[in-house]
Design an enzyme around this catalytic site. Structure first.
Site, PDB file in Angstrom:
ATOM      1  N   CYS A  86       9.291 -25.020 -10.106  1.00 37.52           N
ATOM      2  CA  CYS A  86       9.461 -25.307 -11.532  1.00 37.52           C
ATOM      3  C   CYS A  86      10.739 -26.118 -11.737  1.00 37.52           C
ATOM      4  O   CYS A  86      11.808 -25.725 -11.288  1.00 37.52           O
ATOM      5  CB  CYS A  86       9.535 -23.987 -12.289  1.00 37.52           C
ATOM      6  SG  CYS A  86      10.208 -24.109 -13.942  1.00 37.52           S
ATOM      7  N   GLU A  87      10.608 -27.240 -12.413  1.00 36.48           N
ATOM      8  CA  GLU A  87      11.784 -28.094 -12.583  1.00 36.48           C
ATOM      9  C   GLU A  87      12.795 -27.533 -13.581  1.00 36.48           C
ATOM     10  O   GLU A  87      13.928 -27.996 -13.642  1.00 36.48           O
ATOM     11  CB  GLU A  87      11.380 -29.509 -12.997  1.00 36.48           C
ATOM     12  CG  GLU A  87      10.839 -29.660 -14.379  1.00 36.48           C
ATOM     13  CD  GLU A  87      10.471 -31.098 -14.705  1.00 36.48           C
ATOM     14  OE1 GLU A  87      10.549 -31.443 -15.883  1.00 36.48           O
ATOM     15  OE2 GLU A  87      10.117 -31.870 -13.808  1.00 36.48           O
ATOM     16  N   HIS A  88      12.412 -26.508 -14.338  1.00 32.31           N
ATOM     17  CA  HIS A  88      13.333 -25.943 -15.323  1.00 32.31           C
ATOM     18  C   HIS A  88      14.263 -24.887 -14.736  1.00 32.31           C
ATOM     19  O   HIS A  88      15.386 -24.730 -15.211  1.00 32.31           O
ATOM     20  CB  HIS A  88      12.541 -25.344 -16.499  1.00 32.31           C
ATOM     21  CG  HIS A  88      11.693 -26.348 -17.183  1.00 32.31           C
ATOM     22  ND1 HIS A  88      10.382 -26.101 -17.537  1.00 32.31           N
ATOM     23  CD2 HIS A  88      11.936 -27.630 -17.560  1.00 32.31           C
ATOM     24  CE1 HIS A  88       9.876 -27.182 -18.123  1.00 32.31           C
ATOM     25  NE2 HIS A  88      10.792 -28.115 -18.145  1.00 32.31           N
ATOM     26  N   HIS A  89      13.789 -24.128 -13.732  1.00 28.93           N
ATOM     27  CA  HIS A  89      14.604 -23.065 -13.147  1.00 28.93           C
ATOM     28  C   HIS A  89      14.750 -23.179 -11.632  1.00 28.93           C
ATOM     29  O   HIS A  89      15.461 -22.388 -11.020  1.00 28.93           O
ATOM     30  CB  HIS A  89      14.002 -21.688 -13.474  1.00 28.93           C
ATOM     31  CG  HIS A  89      13.932 -21.395 -14.934  1.00 28.93           C
ATOM     32  ND1 HIS A  89      12.809 -21.642 -15.687  1.00 28.93           N
ATOM     33  CD2 HIS A  89      14.860 -20.886 -15.787  1.00 28.93           C
ATOM     34  CE1 HIS A  89      13.041 -21.305 -16.945  1.00 28.93           C
ATOM     35  NE2 HIS A  89      14.273 -20.839 -17.030  1.00 28.93           N
ATOM     36  N   GLN A 127       3.537 -27.717 -14.247  1.00 28.23           N
ATOM     37  CA  GLN A 127       2.136 -27.636 -13.851  1.00 28.23           C
ATOM     38  C   GLN A 127       1.271 -28.655 -14.596  1.00 28.23           C
ATOM     39  O   GLN A 127       0.333 -29.222 -14.017  1.00 28.23           O
ATOM     40  CB  GLN A 127       1.619 -26.217 -14.077  1.00 28.23           C
ATOM     41  CG  GLN A 127       0.203 -25.996 -13.582  1.00 28.23           C
ATOM     42  CD  GLN A 127      -0.211 -24.537 -13.658  1.00 28.23           C
ATOM     43  OE1 GLN A 127       0.607 -23.645 -13.462  1.00 28.23           O
ATOM     44  NE2 GLN A 127      -1.470 -24.297 -13.952  1.00 28.23           N
ATOM     45  N   HIS A 155       3.920 -18.415 -12.104  1.00 25.77           N
ATOM     46  CA  HIS A 155       5.267 -19.001 -12.159  1.00 25.77           C
ATOM     47  C   HIS A 155       6.300 -17.882 -12.085  1.00 25.77           C
ATOM     48  O   HIS A 155       6.362 -17.030 -12.976  1.00 25.77           O
ATOM     49  CB  HIS A 155       5.442 -19.791 -13.461  1.00 25.77           C
ATOM     50  CG  HIS A 155       4.604 -21.023 -13.515  1.00 25.77           C
ATOM     51  ND1 HIS A 155       5.134 -22.278 -13.418  1.00 25.77           N
ATOM     52  CD2 HIS A 155       3.261 -21.176 -13.635  1.00 25.77           C
ATOM     53  CE1 HIS A 155       4.157 -23.173 -13.483  1.00 25.77           C
ATOM     54  NE2 HIS A 155       3.007 -22.521 -13.618  1.00 25.77           N
ATOM     55  N   CYS A 157       9.353 -18.112 -12.571  1.00 24.02           N
ATOM     56  CA  CYS A 157      10.316 -18.216 -13.673  1.00 24.02           C
ATOM     57  C   CYS A 157       9.842 -17.402 -14.885  1.00 24.02           C
ATOM     58  O   CYS A 157      10.632 -17.078 -15.764  1.00 24.02           O
ATOM     59  CB  CYS A 157      10.553 -19.676 -14.069  1.00 24.02           C
ATOM     60  SG  CYS A 157       9.074 -20.551 -14.602  1.00 24.02           S
TER      61      CYS A 157
END
Length: 197
Positions: A86-89, A127, A155, A157
């Site tokens: 996940c590019e956010h976490h 995703q 996920h 995250c």
């Protein structure tokens, strides 16, 4: 048309494992993790190498063949393993992809469907984008009558932090061409993929 397209991931000239290892050590120490024990001393280097591996897809040949028999029914590979970050976490998400297409003039070597999924999953991702990238790339490379991609993933995250929604999964889909326009073709794709539409 050539029978194989070589898909090569060029190493990022900015990849610096020494700097990544130092940054990983600084990151862990900033979170209060002492790296003095024998089992933790090598952790920053292992972290750096692990993320470098997660972000580096393997090269492959996109092997296609003439559709001499004029096959015009759905070709579907189900339950292709998906692992991405996940590019956010920067936490992993894992699951399966169901990838299908209605052939045009060429058909694809079946193992290449999994290779294409891996190619786009090996980078920080969301995703939704991953699903569209796989579908779009197959459409561009094969010029099929239609393409369908469904990804089901958990996920971490979402399951290990924050809301801690253990056991939840996310489903995304991308349909192009006939699989998007024709309700019966779309229904067939979802049914064969094992997804309730």
């Amino acid at each position: 048309m050539s029978s194989a397209l070589r898909v090569v991931h060029e190493p990022d000239p900015g990849l610096d494992l020494v700097a990544a290892e130092k940054a990983a050590g600084d990151f862990l120490r900033a979170l209060g993790i002492q790296l003095d024990s024998e089992s933790l001393q090598g952790t920053p280097g292992r972290m750096a190498r692990a993320y470098a591996e997660l972000f580096t897809p393997r090269s492959f040949d996109l092997t296609t063949f003439p559709n001499d028999e004029g096959y015009d029914e759905l070709v579907l590979a189900r339950s292709i393993p998906v692992r991405s970050v996940c590019e956010h976490h920067l936490l992993p998400f894992t699951g399966v992809a169901h990838v299908g297409y209605l052939p045009g003039e060429r058909i694809l070597g079946l193992s290449k469907l999994a290779r294409v999924v891996e190619h786009f999953a090996c980078r920080p991702q969301v995703q939704e984008r991953l699903t569209k990238q796989v579908a779009g790339w197959l459409s561009d490379q094969l010029s099929p009558q239609g393409v369908g991609v469904v990804i089901e993933a958990e996920h971490t995250c979402m399951t290990l932090r924050g809301v801690q929604a253990t056991g939840s999964s996310t489903v995304t889909s991308a349909l192009l061409g006939t699989l998007r326009r024709d309700a019966r073709s779309r229904q067939e794709f979802f049914a064969l993929a094992g997804v309730n539409s």
